[in-house]
Design a protein around this motif. Structure first.
Motif, PDB file in Angstrom:
ATOM      1  N   LEU A  77       6.879  -6.641  -7.001  1.00 60.27           N
ATOM      2  CA  LEU A  77       6.664  -6.887  -5.574  1.00 60.27           C
ATOM      3  C   LEU A  77       5.404  -6.172  -5.090  1.00 60.27           C
ATOM      4  O   LEU A  77       5.205  -4.989  -5.375  1.00 60.27           O
ATOM      5  N   PRO A  78       4.540  -6.864  -4.334  1.00 65.18           N
ATOM      6  CA  PRO A  78       3.332  -6.216  -3.805  1.00 65.18           C
ATOM      7  C   PRO A  78       3.632  -4.962  -2.991  1.00 65.18           C
ATOM      8  O   PRO A  78       2.880  -3.990  -3.054  1.00 65.18           O
ATOM      9  N   ILE A  79       4.750  -4.956  -2.247  1.00 62.69           N
ATOM     10  CA  ILE A  79       5.062  -3.805  -1.397  1.00 62.69           C
ATOM     11  C   ILE A  79       5.237  -2.545  -2.233  1.00 62.69           C
ATOM     12  O   ILE A  79       4.828  -1.447  -1.827  1.00 62.69           O
ATOM     13  N   LEU A  80       5.820  -2.657  -3.434  1.00 61.20           N
ATOM     14  CA  LEU A  80       5.989  -1.476  -4.287  1.00 61.20           C
ATOM     15  C   LEU A  80       4.701  -1.122  -5.022  1.00 61.20           C
ATOM     16  O   LEU A  80       4.438   0.051  -5.298  1.00 61.20           O
ATOM     17  N   GLN A  81       3.907  -2.115  -5.339  1.00 61.72           N
ATOM     18  CA  GLN A  81       2.621  -1.819  -5.967  1.00 61.72           C
ATOM     19  C   GLN A  81       1.675  -1.146  -4.982  1.00 61.72           C
ATOM     20  O   GLN A  81       0.914  -0.249  -5.351  1.00 61.72           O
ATOM     21  N   GLN A  82       1.773  -1.539  -3.709  1.00 59.78           N
ATOM     22  CA  GLN A  82       0.928  -0.932  -2.672  1.00 59.78           C
ATOM     23  C   GLN A  82       1.363   0.495  -2.351  1.00 59.78           C
ATOM     24  O   GLN A  82       0.555   1.316  -1.928  1.00 59.78           O
ATOM     25  N   HIS A  83       2.654   0.767  -2.531  1.00 60.65           N
ATOM     26  CA  HIS A  83       3.183   2.091  -2.211  1.00 60.65           C
ATOM     27  C   HIS A  83       3.581   2.850  -3.485  1.00 60.65           C
ATOM     28  O   HIS A  83       4.552   3.596  -3.500  1.00 60.65           O
ATOM     29  N   ALA A  84       2.825   2.658  -4.541  1.00 58.04           N
ATOM     30  CA  ALA A  84       3.167   3.242  -5.838  1.00 58.04           C
ATOM     31  C   ALA A  84       3.224   4.763  -5.795  1.00 58.04           C
ATOM     32  O   ALA A  84       3.971   5.385  -6.557  1.00 58.04           O
ATOM     33  N   ASP A  85       2.444   5.391  -4.908  1.00 57.31           N
ATOM     34  CA  ASP A  85       2.437   6.851  -4.846  1.00 57.31           C
ATOM     35  C   ASP A  85       3.144   7.365  -3.589  1.00 57.31           C
ATOM     36  O   ASP A  85       2.932   8.503  -3.165  1.00 57.31           O
ATOM     37  N   ALA A  86       4.010   6.544  -3.004  1.00 59.37           N
ATOM     38  CA  ALA A  86       4.689   6.896  -1.762  1.00 59.37           C
ATOM     39  C   ALA A  86       6.021   7.594  -2.042  1.00 59.37           C
ATOM     40  O   ALA A  86       6.418   7.786  -3.193  1.00 59.37           O
ATOM     41  N   LYS A  87       6.716   7.962  -0.972  1.00 58.92           N
ATOM     42  CA  LYS A  87       8.080   8.468  -1.088  1.00 58.92           C
ATOM     43  C   LYS A  87       9.016   7.276  -0.926  1.00 58.92           C
ATOM     44  O   LYS A  87       8.988   6.572   0.090  1.00 58.92           O
ATOM     45  N   ILE A  88       9.848   7.050  -1.930  1.00 56.37           N
ATOM     46  CA  ILE A  88      10.712   5.861  -1.984  1.00 56.37           C
ATOM     47  C   ILE A  88      12.160   6.311  -2.170  1.00 56.37           C
ATOM     48  O   ILE A  88      12.460   7.102  -3.065  1.00 56.37           O
ATOM     49  N   ALA A  89      13.043   5.791  -1.315  1.00 54.33           N
ATOM     50  CA  ALA A  89      14.472   6.093  -1.426  1.00 54.33           C
ATOM     51  C   ALA A  89      15.182   4.961  -2.158  1.00 54.33           C
ATOM     52  O   ALA A  89      14.866   3.782  -1.950  1.00 54.33           O
ATOM     53  N   PHE A  90      16.122   5.317  -3.009  1.00 58.97           N
ATOM     54  CA  PHE A  90      16.957   4.340  -3.700  1.00 58.97           C
ATOM     55  C   PHE A  90      18.402   4.483  -3.229  1.00 58.97           C
ATOM     56  O   PHE A  90      18.997   5.565  -3.355  1.00 58.97           O
TER      57      PHE A  90
END
Length: 255
Positions: A118-131
């Motif tokens: 997904l582009p959204i995850l590729q764009q935020h590859a170095d972000a803080k992501i919650a699962f």
């Protein structure tokens, strides 16, 4: 042909009906049921940190329901999360999020690999992501994102187990099968495959199992763990009933 639908009980009915309508005999044998983990101090701290994340990845409708319930218990409002982008593993999860007026990004292939594309995850590859996930789930995806520089908040909201009813049902179901009978089995996750192997470990009956499997990585997992005599798994790109039936008909040489 017999098709064993291993989807959770509350999500199997539509596929059962579609398969029956397409002329398949269907046996329901859920391999997963989800049990909520208790809300505790660790989850409370994680929920407070949601205010700083850019993306929340939600891996199932159950994760939506439990996650939203605990969000309220933690005292975090949707207004405080207005900046967040949401990722759903598939259509059913996206529909569950939509009940809370949340629009989400959905992958073309409803698995970890599909979400990583997904582009959204590729764009935020170095972000803080919650699962929002279950115990043991999406390890591959979280590791990949961490390798790309993401910071992961790990919300373990439930654990998965093989339903006791399926453990009791399986021996009797085997007795109804004929030796060398070809039987299709839906495998939609690594956890469901592990539970299936546990059910089969004491069976001496020679059945021609044909595994209908979601995603390339799971196909490779089955190839690595099956005997050389077993049929190659049948690849699915989604769990939509139309794709499952079309894929099965193609495999059988039918239109």
């Amino acid at each position: 042909m017999l098709f064993i639908n291993t989807r959770p009980e509350n999500r199997a009915a539509a596929l059962n009906q579609a398969l029956l309508g397409a002329g398949y005999a269907v046996e329901a044998l859920p391999l997963l049921e989800l049990v909520a983990e208790p809300f505790n101090a660790e989850l409370q701290q994680l929920y407070q940190q949601l205010l700083t994340v850019q993306v929340i990845v939600v891996v199932s409708p159950a994760a939506v329901e439990i996650g939203m319930q605990y969000l309220q218990q933690a005292g975090v409002t949707m207004q405080q999360l207005a900046h967040v982008q949401w990722v759903a593993v598939g259509r059913a999860t996206a529909q569950a999020l939509a009940q809370y007026q949340i629009d989400s990004h959905i992958p073309a292939v409803e698995n970890s690999e599909g979400m990583l594309e997904l582009p959204i995850l590729q764009q935020h590859a170095d972000a803080k992501i919650a699962f929002w996930r279950g115990l043991g789930g999406r390890q591959f995806m979280m590791q990949r994102l961490q390798q790309q520089g993401a910071s992961i908040l790990n919300f373990v909201l439930y654990h998965r187990q093989c339903p006791a009813s399926s453990v009791l049902k399986f021996p009797g179901m085997l007795q109804q099968l004929q030796p060398e009978q070809t039987v299709a089995v839906l495998i939609s996750s690594e956890a469901s495959w592990l539970h299936w192997q546990q059910l089969c470990q004491y069976s001496q009956q020679q059945i021609d199992w044909v595994y209908v499997v979601l995603g390339e990585r799971l196909v490779q997992l089955l190839k690595n763990s099956q005997s050389h005599a077993a049929r190659p798994p049948i690849l699915l790109h989604s769990l939509a009933a139309t794709e499952i039936i079309t894929t099965m008909r193609h495999w059988q040489g039918l239109r």
